[in-house]
Design a protein around this motif. Structure first.
Motif, PDB file in Angstrom:
ATOM      1  N   TRP A   1      29.182  39.958  42.254  1.00  0.00           N
ATOM      2  CA  TRP A   1      30.036  38.852  41.821  1.00  0.00           C
ATOM      3  C   TRP A   1      30.108  38.776  40.300  1.00  0.00           C
ATOM      4  O   TRP A   1      31.160  38.497  39.735  1.00  0.00           O
ATOM      5  CB  TRP A   1      29.521  37.544  42.423  1.00  0.00           C
TER       6      TRP A   1
ATOM      7  N   ASP B   1      32.270  41.686  39.262  1.00  0.00           N
ATOM      8  CA  ASP B   1      33.657  41.400  39.633  1.00  0.00           C
ATOM      9  C   ASP B   1      34.306  40.460  38.623  1.00  0.00           C
ATOM     10  O   ASP B   1      35.440  40.683  38.178  1.00  0.00           O
ATOM     11  CB  ASP B   1      33.680  40.787  41.031  1.00  0.00           C
TER      12      ASP B   1
ATOM     13  N   TYR C   1      42.534  37.134  42.954  1.00  0.00           N
ATOM     14  CA  TYR C   1      41.816  36.217  43.849  1.00  0.00           C
ATOM     15  C   TYR C   1      42.789  35.404  44.693  1.00  0.00           C
ATOM     16  O   TYR C   1      43.891  35.069  44.250  1.00  0.00           O
ATOM     17  CB  TYR C   1      40.932  35.259  43.043  1.00  0.00           C
TER      18      TYR C   1
ATOM     19  N   ARG D   1      30.217  29.213  44.826  1.00  0.00           N
ATOM     20  CA  ARG D   1      31.522  29.701  44.379  1.00  0.00           C
ATOM     21  C   ARG D   1      31.419  30.021  42.895  1.00  0.00           C
ATOM     22  O   ARG D   1      30.481  29.605  42.211  1.00  0.00           O
ATOM     23  CB  ARG D   1      32.603  28.649  44.611  1.00  0.00           C
TER      24      ARG D   1
ATOM     25  N   GLU E   1      36.056  33.133  43.593  1.00  0.00           N
ATOM     26  CA  GLU E   1      35.687  33.463  44.967  1.00  0.00           C
ATOM     27  C   GLU E   1      34.875  32.337  45.593  1.00  0.00           C
ATOM     28  O   GLU E   1      33.986  31.775  44.960  1.00  0.00           O
ATOM     29  CB  GLU E   1      34.881  34.762  44.973  1.00  0.00           C
ATOM     30  N   ASP E   2      35.200  32.047  46.851  1.00  0.00           N
ATOM     31  CA  ASP E   2      34.462  31.075  47.643  1.00  0.00           C
ATOM     32  C   ASP E   2      33.410  31.821  48.460  1.00  0.00           C
ATOM     33  O   ASP E   2      33.745  32.720  49.230  1.00  0.00           O
ATOM     34  CB  ASP E   2      35.414  30.324  48.569  1.00  0.00           C
ATOM     35  N   LEU E   3      32.139  31.460  48.283  1.00  0.00           N
ATOM     36  CA  LEU E   3      31.042  32.166  48.954  1.00  0.00           C
ATOM     37  C   LEU E   3      30.370  31.302  50.010  1.00  0.00           C
ATOM     38  O   LEU E   3      29.279  31.622  50.476  1.00  0.00           O
ATOM     39  CB  LEU E   3      30.005  32.603  47.913  1.00  0.00           C
TER      40      LEU E   3
END
Length: 420
Positions: free
Chosen positions: A356, A359, A316, A305, A341-343
């Motif tokens: 990412w 972003d 988000y 994340r 962001e949760d990845l």
């Protein structure tokens, strides 16, 4: 330079195991069915790490005063089937060598310490290992390179540490400095090879020599597609050690491994790489280490994340709050709500993902506060990446600027790849 080799794996052990299992009252499956089942079950190769191949290196240590460079990943597995590597299924290499009567004089410990408990960047002091009573010499304290005094009573050095195949992961810097010190003091080095979990590709910017640091000591791409044994051979044979020196180097290779092999690590290689996904995302999210963005440190989803309090919350649908925990006493943005962001549901990428990073930069409320320029340049190995991001270049446009160097390195890499 010496490389000791092995043979290929088969599925017959699985066949015998399957024949011996099950309820005898049921119809016995045909041999063809058993072979198909075995092949399906063994999608992960029966990779044997070099530490397990004791017959290849114990004789080289006989009657020698041995120095060992090791940490928590330096283990011998009781079984070699990758999916069965659990905490009760391995013994530490140091314990095994002592049981075999090897004269270990001292242990040299890299970043995070011999037992792998220290934070990233935390200074490690010399000491005594409480379990074995062996002297511990820190290579992440007052010196990162063994001194002649520290090596004066050593006949041979054994190196066994699990790497993850990313240039700014510091274990390869420790390897290089150990090799240099041994070359200067005429001490042979044995490297016990281990798989590279990111070894199936090469990618990223290539380091420029003017940005040499402990986060990058050689002109290689960020993801370099070599095992630690192959890398040792590369830097030795290419004259990349201090003053072009060469060390007396022996590589104990892996068995049944290729660079396309899937390999799951049984032990986290450092406190903030807890699982396979974090290791796979580390080449991409590791860039955040050179910014003021949190990359999951201070949570249980390290390098899975990203976020910060200064990212635009409207961009988000995910937020979290980093707090001190194992491996992160002082995480970035401690106690602050981080938007990002949760990845954790991501698939493992086959190349570095810049999206990412781009972003987060695009959604920073104040972009002038995004980069820690000195640190980011050390992580990237070049000033160009920050300049490209600030100029608004797309991911694909940035990637094209890497390609010439990647093509050149791929040709160099082929000379030293043992497992292609």
């Amino acid at each position: 330079m010496t490389i000791l080799s092995g043979t290929k794996n088969t599925v017959f052990l699985w066949v015998l195991l399957l024949l011996s299992c099950g309820n005898s009252s049921k119809r016995a499956p045909a041999v063809g069915e058993l072979i198909k089942t075995a092949e399906k079950a063994q999608t992960i190769p029966n990779i044997i790490v070099a530490a397990n191949r004791t017959k290849k290196y114990l004789s080289l240590l006989q009657d020698k005063q041995v120095g060992i460079v090791a940490n928590q990943t330096s283990v011998i597995f009781k079984t070699t089937i990758n999916s069965q590597k659990t905490s009760d299924n391995y013994v530490h290499l140091v314990d095994s060598l002592l049981a075999h009567g090897v004269h270990i004089k001292k242990v040299f410990a890299p970043e995070h310490g011999f037992r792998g408990q220290a934070d990233a960047g935390e200074t490690i002091a010399d000491g005594i290992d409480t379990k074995t009573g062996l002297p511990l010499i820190s290579l992440y304290g007052k010196n990162k390179k063994p001194s002649s005094e520290q090596l004066k009573d050593i006949d041979i050095v054994l190196f066994d540490i699990q790497d993850v195949g990313v240039r700014f992961y510091t274990y390869i810097a420790t390897l290089q400095l150990v090799m240099e010190a041994c070359a200067l003091n005429n001490i042979p080095v044995i490297v016990l090879d281990r798989p590279n979990p990111n070894g199936r590709y090469i990618d990223g910017p290539t380091m420029k020599s003017e940005h040499t640091s402990f986060l990058g000591m050689t002109p290689i791409p960020l993801v370099y597609g070599l095992t630690i044994g192959e890398y040792a051979t590369l830097i030795n044979e290419e004259g990349w050690l201090q003053d072009g020196l060469k060390v007396d180097l022996t590589i104990i290779p892996l068995k049944n491994y290729t660079h396309q092999s899937t390999y799951s690590l049984a032990i986290r290689p450092s406190p903030n790489l807890p699982n396979d996904l974090s290791i796979a995302l580390y080449p991409s999210l590791g860039f955040f280490e050179g910014t003021y963005i949190n990359a999951g440190r201070g949570t249980e989803n390290q390098f899975q994340r990203y976020g910060a309090s200064f990212l635009d919350s409207t961009a988000y649908g995910f937020s979290y709050t980093p707090m001190p925990n194992f491996g992160a006493k002082y995480p970035k943005e401690k106690g602050k709500i981080c938007y990002g962001e949760d990845l954790s549901a991501q698939k493992k990428p086959d190349r570095i993902q810049l999206k990412w990073l781009l972003d987060a930069y695009a959604n920073s409320i104040d972009q002038s506060l995004f980069f820690n320029t000195s640190s980011f340049t050390k992580h990237a190995g070049t000033e160009e990446l920050q300049q490209q991001i600030e100029a608004g270049m797309s991911e694909e446009a940035i990637r094209k600027t890497w390609q010439k160097d990647l093509n050149a390195f791929e040709q160099l890499r082929k000379k030293y790849a043992l497992y292609d």
